[in-house]
Scaffold this motif. Structure first.
Motif, PDB file in Angstrom:
ATOM      1  N   ALA A  60       7.690   5.260   4.525  1.00 24.79           N
ATOM      2  CA  ALA A  60       7.898   6.477   3.737  1.00 24.79           C
ATOM      3  C   ALA A  60       8.642   7.619   4.445  1.00 24.79           C
ATOM      4  CB  ALA A  60       6.560   6.987   3.204  1.00 24.79           C
ATOM      5  N   PRO A  61       8.433   7.865   5.740  1.00 24.17           N
ATOM      6  CA  PRO A  61       9.014   9.073   6.342  1.00 24.17           C
ATOM      7  C   PRO A  61      10.533   9.210   6.223  1.00 24.17           C
ATOM      8  CG  PRO A  61       7.330   8.201   7.785  1.00 24.17           C
ATOM      9  CD  PRO A  61       7.539   7.188   6.690  1.00 24.17           C
ATOM     10  N   GLY A  92      10.731   9.487  -2.076  1.00 24.30           N
ATOM     11  CA  GLY A  92      10.656  10.440  -0.971  1.00 24.30           C
ATOM     12  C   GLY A  92       9.395  11.292  -1.005  1.00 24.30           C
ATOM     13  N   ARG A  93       8.700  11.292  -2.121  1.00 20.27           N
ATOM     14  CA  ARG A  93       7.449  12.055  -2.247  1.00 20.27           C
ATOM     15  C   ARG A  93       6.243  11.272  -1.722  1.00 20.27           C
ATOM     16  NH1 ARG A  93       7.518  16.303  -6.587  1.00 20.27           N
ATOM     17  NH2 ARG A  93       9.723  16.662  -7.025  1.00 20.27           N
ATOM     18  N   LEU A  94       6.445   9.997  -1.376  1.00 21.66           N
ATOM     19  CA  LEU A  94       5.341   9.192  -0.844  1.00 21.66           C
ATOM     20  C   LEU A  94       4.941   9.678   0.544  1.00 21.66           C
ATOM     21  CD1 LEU A  94       6.401   5.552  -1.794  1.00 21.66           C
ATOM     22  CD2 LEU A  94       4.648   6.972  -2.896  1.00 21.66           C
ATOM     23  N   GLN A 137       0.858  -1.182   0.000  1.00 26.55           N
ATOM     24  CA  GLN A 137       0.000   0.000   0.000  1.00 26.55           C
ATOM     25  C   GLN A 137       0.891   1.228   0.000  1.00 26.55           C
ATOM     26  OE1 GLN A 137      -2.361  -0.198   3.560  1.00 26.55           O
ATOM     27  NE2 GLN A 137      -3.544  -1.952   2.852  1.00 26.55           N
ATOM     28  N   TYR A 138       0.586   2.192  -0.859  1.00 27.72           N
ATOM     29  CA  TYR A 138       1.333   3.451  -0.836  1.00 27.72           C
ATOM     30  C   TYR A 138       0.393   4.591  -1.198  1.00 27.72           C
ATOM     31  CZ  TYR A 138       1.741   2.158  -5.774  1.00 27.72           C
ATOM     32  OH  TYR A 138       1.473   1.749  -7.051  1.00 27.72           O
ATOM     33  N   GLU A 140      15.506   8.323  -2.858  1.00 30.31           N
ATOM     34  CA  GLU A 140      15.490   6.943  -3.331  1.00 30.31           C
ATOM     35  C   GLU A 140      14.482   6.761  -4.461  1.00 30.31           C
ATOM     36  OE1 GLU A 140      16.725   6.947   0.972  1.00 30.31           O
ATOM     37  OE2 GLU A 140      15.134   7.868  -0.174  1.00 30.31           O
ATOM     38  N   THR A 141      14.872   5.919  -5.428  1.00 27.21           N
ATOM     39  CA  THR A 141      13.957   5.546  -6.507  1.00 27.21           C
ATOM     40  C   THR A 141      13.726   4.034  -6.520  1.00 27.21           C
ATOM     41  OG1 THR A 141      15.821   5.527  -8.035  1.00 27.21           O
ATOM     42  CG2 THR A 141      14.486   7.534  -7.976  1.00 27.21           C
TER      43      THR A 141
END
Length: 187
Positions: free
Chosen positions: A142-143, A117-119, A27-28, A148-149
């Protein structure tokens, strides 16, 4: 349900002796970053004891939906709140598979400048294949992500004749290229 932190592990088959299979759900939440959400790829890598994939065909993702032995399969129809799900038949996994790593990465192309990092959130879950009961949920990974990609989310691995699960949360700056190099896959 157990919420697990990075690095934590649990013995699945000792706690559930008749466990035959699991669904690994990811889940994201990318918020307003629709291009990022549309270009996230979730995959499974079936590895030997040395950490390398058994072969390039043991990299299960959108262009290769199942391992050669069909023990690991990407589900086309995802149930529940997960964006992606991978089904693992624990009894059918070949003996030479010592671990199955679940990874995610930003597909190149239109999302080339996007990062994980935008998640806003990113969680991996382990569900019992028999009935889909949630067994494990990771903490929000995520925090701590930045540039990272690629991300190794978690792994199923053999231990003392059974299966355990470990939350990883290991980030990669060079996405699928770095993941492939780390697990010995030729792209």
């Amino acid at each position: 349900m157990k919420e697990m932190k990075r690095g934590a592990n649990v013995t699945l088959t000792r706690e559930i002796p008749d466990l035959r299979g699991v669904v690994l759900g990811v889940q994201y939440n990318a918020g307003m970053e629709q291009v990022l959400a549309d270009n996230i790829v979730v995959a499974a890598i079936l590895c030997r004891g040395d950490g390398d994939a058994l072969s390039d065909r043991h990299f299960v993702y959108f262009n290769q939906l199942a391992s050669p032995d069909l023990s690991v399969q990407q589900l086309r129809d995802v149930m529940g709140e997960d964006q992606d799900q991978i089904e693992v038949d624990l009894l059918a996994a070949p003996a030479e598979v010592s671990r199955i790593v679940i990874v995610m990465y930003v597909n190149e192309g239109t999302a080339a400048r996007r990062t994980l990092g935008r998640l806003k959130s990113c969680v991996i879950r382990v569900l019992n294949l028999d009935g889909n009961a949630e067994l494990i949920r990771s903490e929000n990974l995520a925090p701590v992500l930045n540039l990272e990609t690629g991300l190794a989310l978690g792994e199923l691995y053999r231990h003392s004749g059974g299966w355990k699960f470990k939350v990883l949360g290991d980030g990669y700056a060079n996405g699928v290229t770095a993941l492939a190099a780390d697990y010995g896959i030729r792209l």
